[in-house]
Design a protein around this motif. Structure first.
Motif, PDB file in Angstrom:
ATOM      1  N   GLU A   1      35.101  19.841  50.970  1.00  0.00           N
ATOM      2  CA  GLU A   1      36.143  19.773  51.983  1.00  0.00           C
ATOM      3  C   GLU A   1      37.512  19.354  51.474  1.00  0.00           C
ATOM      4  N   ILE A   2      37.666  19.078  50.202  1.00  0.00           N
ATOM      5  CA  ILE A   2      38.994  18.780  49.661  1.00  0.00           C
ATOM      6  C   ILE A   2      39.640  20.099  49.254  1.00  0.00           C
ATOM      7  N   PRO A   3      40.768  20.476  49.857  1.00  0.00           N
ATOM      8  CA  PRO A   3      41.375  21.782  49.549  1.00  0.00           C
ATOM      9  C   PRO A   3      41.985  21.828  48.158  1.00  0.00           C
ATOM     10  N   THR A   4      41.778  22.952  47.479  1.00  0.00           N
ATOM     11  CA  THR A   4      42.360  23.168  46.153  1.00  0.00           C
ATOM     12  C   THR A   4      42.907  24.596  46.079  1.00  0.00           C
ATOM     13  N   LEU A   5      43.653  24.850  45.016  1.00  0.00           N
ATOM     14  CA  LEU A   5      44.282  26.151  44.802  1.00  0.00           C
ATOM     15  C   LEU A   5      43.432  27.003  43.868  1.00  0.00           C
ATOM     16  N   ALA A   6      43.217  28.262  44.228  1.00  0.00           N
ATOM     17  CA  ALA A   6      42.464  29.180  43.372  1.00  0.00           C
ATOM     18  C   ALA A   6      42.905  30.606  43.662  1.00  0.00           C
ATOM     19  N   ILE A   7      42.646  31.494  42.722  1.00  0.00           N
ATOM     20  CA  ILE A   7      42.997  32.912  42.885  1.00  0.00           C
ATOM     21  C   ILE A   7      42.061  33.548  43.908  1.00  0.00           C
ATOM     22  N   GLU A   8      42.624  34.163  44.937  1.00  0.00           N
ATOM     23  CA  GLU A   8      41.841  34.757  46.011  1.00  0.00           C
ATOM     24  C   GLU A   8      41.982  36.277  46.051  1.00  0.00           C
ATOM     25  N   TYR A   9      43.199  36.785  45.873  1.00  0.00           N
ATOM     26  CA  TYR A   9      43.435  38.226  45.956  1.00  0.00           C
ATOM     27  C   TYR A   9      43.946  38.736  44.607  1.00  0.00           C
ATOM     28  N   VAL A  10      43.338  39.800  44.112  1.00  0.00           N
ATOM     29  CA  VAL A  10      43.728  40.396  42.833  1.00  0.00           C
ATOM     30  C   VAL A  10      44.112  41.854  43.085  1.00  0.00           C
ATOM     31  N   PHE A  11      45.329  42.203  42.720  1.00  0.00           N
ATOM     32  CA  PHE A  11      45.819  43.575  42.866  1.00  0.00           C
ATOM     33  C   PHE A  11      45.867  44.209  41.480  1.00  0.00           C
ATOM     34  N   VAL A  12      44.976  45.155  41.248  1.00  0.00           N
ATOM     35  CA  VAL A  12      44.825  45.766  39.926  1.00  0.00           C
ATOM     36  C   VAL A  12      45.740  46.984  39.826  1.00  0.00           C
ATOM     37  N   HIS A  13      46.774  46.880  38.991  1.00  0.00           N
ATOM     38  CA  HIS A  13      47.650  48.019  38.747  1.00  0.00           C
ATOM     39  C   HIS A  13      47.087  48.911  37.643  1.00  0.00           C
ATOM     40  N   ASN A  14      46.502  48.291  36.639  1.00  0.00           N
ATOM     41  CA  ASN A  14      45.913  49.068  35.543  1.00  0.00           C
ATOM     42  C   ASN A  14      44.927  48.178  34.795  1.00  0.00           C
ATOM     43  N   ASN A  15      43.756  48.702  34.516  1.00  0.00           N
ATOM     44  CA  ASN A  15      42.748  47.971  33.749  1.00  0.00           C
ATOM     45  C   ASN A  15      41.916  48.971  32.965  1.00  0.00           C
ATOM     46  N   THR A  16      42.240  49.109  31.686  1.00  0.00           N
ATOM     47  CA  THR A  16      41.489  50.033  30.830  1.00  0.00           C
ATOM     48  C   THR A  16      40.572  49.292  29.866  1.00  0.00           C
ATOM     49  N   SER A  17      40.371  47.967  30.104  1.00  0.00           N
ATOM     50  CA  SER A  17      39.415  47.218  29.287  1.00  0.00           C
ATOM     51  C   SER A  17      38.002  47.573  29.714  1.00  0.00           C
ATOM     52  N   ILE A  18      37.019  47.108  28.947  1.00  0.00           N
ATOM     53  CA  ILE A  18      35.631  47.431  29.274  1.00  0.00           C
ATOM     54  C   ILE A  18      35.096  46.549  30.407  1.00  0.00           C
ATOM     55  N   VAL A  19      35.857  45.543  30.817  1.00  0.00           N
ATOM     56  CA  VAL A  19      35.432  44.670  31.914  1.00  0.00           C
ATOM     57  C   VAL A  19      35.845  45.310  33.233  1.00  0.00           C
ATOM     58  N   GLN A  20      34.871  45.518  34.128  1.00  0.00           N
ATOM     59  CA  GLN A  20      35.165  46.172  35.398  1.00  0.00           C
ATOM     60  C   GLN A  20      36.112  45.329  36.245  1.00  0.00           C
ATOM     61  N   ASP A  21      36.822  45.996  37.114  1.00  0.00           N
ATOM     62  CA  ASP A  21      37.805  45.316  37.959  1.00  0.00           C
ATOM     63  C   ASP A  21      37.173  44.156  38.735  1.00  0.00           C
ATOM     64  N   GLU A  22      35.990  44.401  39.352  1.00  0.00           N
ATOM     65  CA  GLU A  22      35.353  43.379  40.175  1.00  0.00           C
ATOM     66  C   GLU A  22      34.932  42.172  39.336  1.00  0.00           C
ATOM     67  N   VAL A  23      34.391  42.427  38.145  1.00  0.00           N
ATOM     68  CA  VAL A  23      33.936  41.337  37.288  1.00  0.00           C
ATOM     69  C   VAL A  23      35.123  40.513  36.805  1.00  0.00           C
ATOM     70  N   LEU A  24      36.192  41.190  36.393  1.00  0.00           N
ATOM     71  CA  LEU A  24      37.375  40.485  35.915  1.00  0.00           C
ATOM     72  C   LEU A  24      38.019  39.673  37.036  1.00  0.00           C
ATOM     73  N   SER A  25      38.044  40.240  38.235  1.00  0.00           N
ATOM     74  CA  SER A  25      38.605  39.519  39.381  1.00  0.00           C
ATOM     75  C   SER A  25      37.798  38.264  39.683  1.00  0.00           C
ATOM     76  N   HIS A  26      36.490  38.391  39.565  1.00  0.00           N
ATOM     77  CA  HIS A  26      35.632  37.228  39.800  1.00  0.00           C
ATOM     78  C   HIS A  26      35.883  36.146  38.761  1.00  0.00           C
ATOM     79  N   ARG A  27      36.038  36.530  37.515  1.00  0.00           N
ATOM     80  CA  ARG A  27      36.320  35.560  36.450  1.00  0.00           C
ATOM     81  C   ARG A  27      37.661  34.877  36.683  1.00  0.00           C
ATOM     82  N   LEU A  28      38.644  35.636  37.131  1.00  0.00           N
ATOM     83  CA  LEU A  28      39.957  35.051  37.413  1.00  0.00           C
ATOM     84  C   LEU A  28      39.883  34.018  38.536  1.00  0.00           C
TER      85      LEU A  28
END
Length: 378
Positions: free
Chosen positions: A86-113
Motif C-alpha cells: 500500500e505504499i505508492p511508488t513510481l514504476a514504468i507502466e506504459y511502453v510505446f515501442v517505436h522500433n525494436n529489432t533486438s531478439i527480445v520480444q516487445d512484451e518481454v522487454l516491456s515487462h523487464r522495463l
C-alpha cells in the motif's frame, strides 16, 4: 470485589508462546477485558505510551531490522501488509515501442522495463500524484499530466566499435569491446523533464533514474536497435508487484530459551551445537555456585555449563528437544508482543523511511474509519 494481585512473573509468563517438540501452546492473546476475572485489561493510551518501545538492530539504506515491543499481532501484521502492498511508488507502466529489432520480444522487454526500481528526488516523488486509469464511470481519468506521469526514453543502436578491425585481427571475442551497445543496461534509460518537473528533478542527483544502473535489459548485434518511450506512474503493490517498495518485509517473534536444570560438561557443548553460533555460551561453574545447596552445581566447580547468551540469533529449530539427555532441562518459546521486523527496500525509499510511511498510511486509514463511523452514527 477487589482487583486480583498478579505477580510480574505471572504477567511475563502469559506473554510467552510455548514451543514444544511437536506442538505450539499458549498462542492466543489473553490481555483483553474479562479474560481474567478481577483483572483490568482495558486498553489505556497512557499505559501504551509507557510500555511500547522501538529498537533498531540494523540500519542501512536498503536493509534495516528493528523491534516493535508492546503491540498486538494484528497491528504488527497491518504494518507488514502496508509495507508490501500500500505504499505508492513510481514504476514504468506504459511502453510505446517505436522500433525494436533486438531478439527480445516487445512484451518481454516491456515487462523487464516495468520491474526496474526507479529513484529520484524524494520530495519530487511525494509531489507526484497517482494516475487514474480511464474507466466506464470516468472515461478520461486524470489524463497524462506532468504531475502524474514521468516520461523516459530508451534509444540505442548497436554498431561496430571504432577500433573493430584492430580488435578483430587480435581475435577479440568479447562483444562489449567489439560493438557499441552490445549490452543494453538500465543506465541507458533517459529521463525527459516535463512541465513543472524541473522544479524537483533537475540535475544529475535529483533526476529520475534506475536504482541499479547495471541491470541487463537486452543484448544486440550490429544492425539491431531499440527505440521506446515509457510513461512512469505511481501505483501500489496491491495492483502489481512492481510497485511494491520492498523486496521483502517480514517479522518474527523474539525467541526465548530457559534452562531449567543445569547442563554441564560434554552435554553443554552438545547443547550449544543445537543452536546457531552465539546463542548459547559456555562458562565455568563458579565456587559460590558449587557451594550453593540446591543449585544443581554442587561438586562441579570449574566445569563448563551452558548459559543463554543471545536469543535474538536463534531460529527456534527445536533441535535440542530431539535429544533425550535435554528432556526437562530446557524450555523454548517466543515473546508474543515482541516483533522483530526485517525490511529490504528496493531503493525508492530509504529502509527506515518505509516504516514511517506505513505508519502514516495506517493513521490515514484510522482517520477515514472514524469519519465514516461519525457519519454513520449521525
Amino acid at each position: 470485589m477487589a482487583p486480583a494481585r498478579v505477580s510480574q512473573t505471572e504477567l511475563d509468563a502469559r506473554k510467552i508462546v510455548g514451543v514444544n517438540a511437536e506442538t505450539v501452546t499458549n498462542v492466543s492473546s489473553t490481555d483483553i477485558p474479562g479474560h481474567y476475572p478481577g483483572e483490568d485489561h482495558e486498553w489505556d493510551l497512557e499505559d501504551f505510551r509507557n510500555t511500547f518501545k522501538v529498537k533498531f538492530h540494523k540500519h542501512q539504506p536498503f536493509d534495516c531490522a528493528f523491534s516493535l515491543i508492546g503491540i498486538d499481532a494484528s497491528i504488527a501484521n497491518a504494518f507488514r501488509r502496508i509495507l508490501i502492498a500500500e505504499i505508492p511508488t513510481l514504476a514504468i507502466e506504459y511502453v510505446f515501442v517505436h522500433n525494436n529489432t533486438s531478439i527480445v520480444q516487445d512484451e518481454v522487454l516491456s515487462h523487464r522495463l516495468g520491474l526496474i526500481p526507479l529513484t529520484g528526488n524524494p520530495a519530487g516523488l511525494r509531489w507526484l500524484q497517482q494516475y487514474r486509469k480511464p474507466t466506464d464511470e470516468d472515461p478520461v481519468g486524470s489524463g497524462v499530466q506532468d504531475v502524474n506521469t514521468v516520461v523516459m526514453k530508451l534509444k540505442v543502436e548497436c554498431t561496430k566499435a571504432d577500433n573493430y578491425d584492430e580488435l578483430n585481427k587480435k581475435r577479440e571475442d568479447d562483444p562489449r569491446l567489439l560493438y557499441k551497445h552490445a549490452h543494453v543496461y538500465a543506465k541507458d534509460l533517459e529521463f525527459v523533464v516535463s512541465g513543472r518537473q524541473d522544479t524537483f528533478f533537475s540535475g544529475e542527483a535529483n533526476q529520475i533514474k534506475p536504482v541499479h544502473p547495471d541491470i541487463l535489459l537486452a543484448k544486440m548485434r550490429p544492425g539491431q536497435c531499440i527505440d521506446m518511450e515509457m510513461h512512469c506512474i505511481k501505483g501500489i503493490g496491491a495492483d502489481h508487484a512492481k510497485f511494491s517498495p520492498v523486496a521483502t518485509a517480514s517479522y518474527r517473534l523474539l525467541p526465548t530459551i530457559s534452562i531449567t536444570k543445569p547442563i554441564l560438561g560434554n552435554e553443554a557443548k552438545k547443547f550449544a551445537r543445537c543452536f546457531p553460533k552465539g546463542v548459547i555460551g559456555l562458562e565455568e561453574v563458579s565456587r559460590s555456585e558449587a557451594k550453593q545447596k540446591g543449585s544443581g552445581y554442587e561438586g562441579h566447580e570449574g566445569e563448563k555449563k551452558a548459559v543463554v547468551k543471545n536469543t535474538f540469533k536463534d531460529t527456534v529449530s527445536r533441535e535440542c528437544l530431539r535429544h533425550p539427555e535435554f528432556e526437562g532441562k530446557v524450555k523454548l518459546g517466543r515473546v508474543r508482543d515482541h516483533f522483530i521486523f526485517m525490511v529490504e527496500s528496493t531503493g525508492q525509499y530509504q529502509s527506515d523511511e518505509l516504516f514511517l510511511e506505513s505508519v502514516s498510511i495506517l493513521k490515514e486509514k484510522c482517520a477515514s474509519m472514524k469519519r465514516g463511523l461519525a457519519e454513520y452514527t449521525r
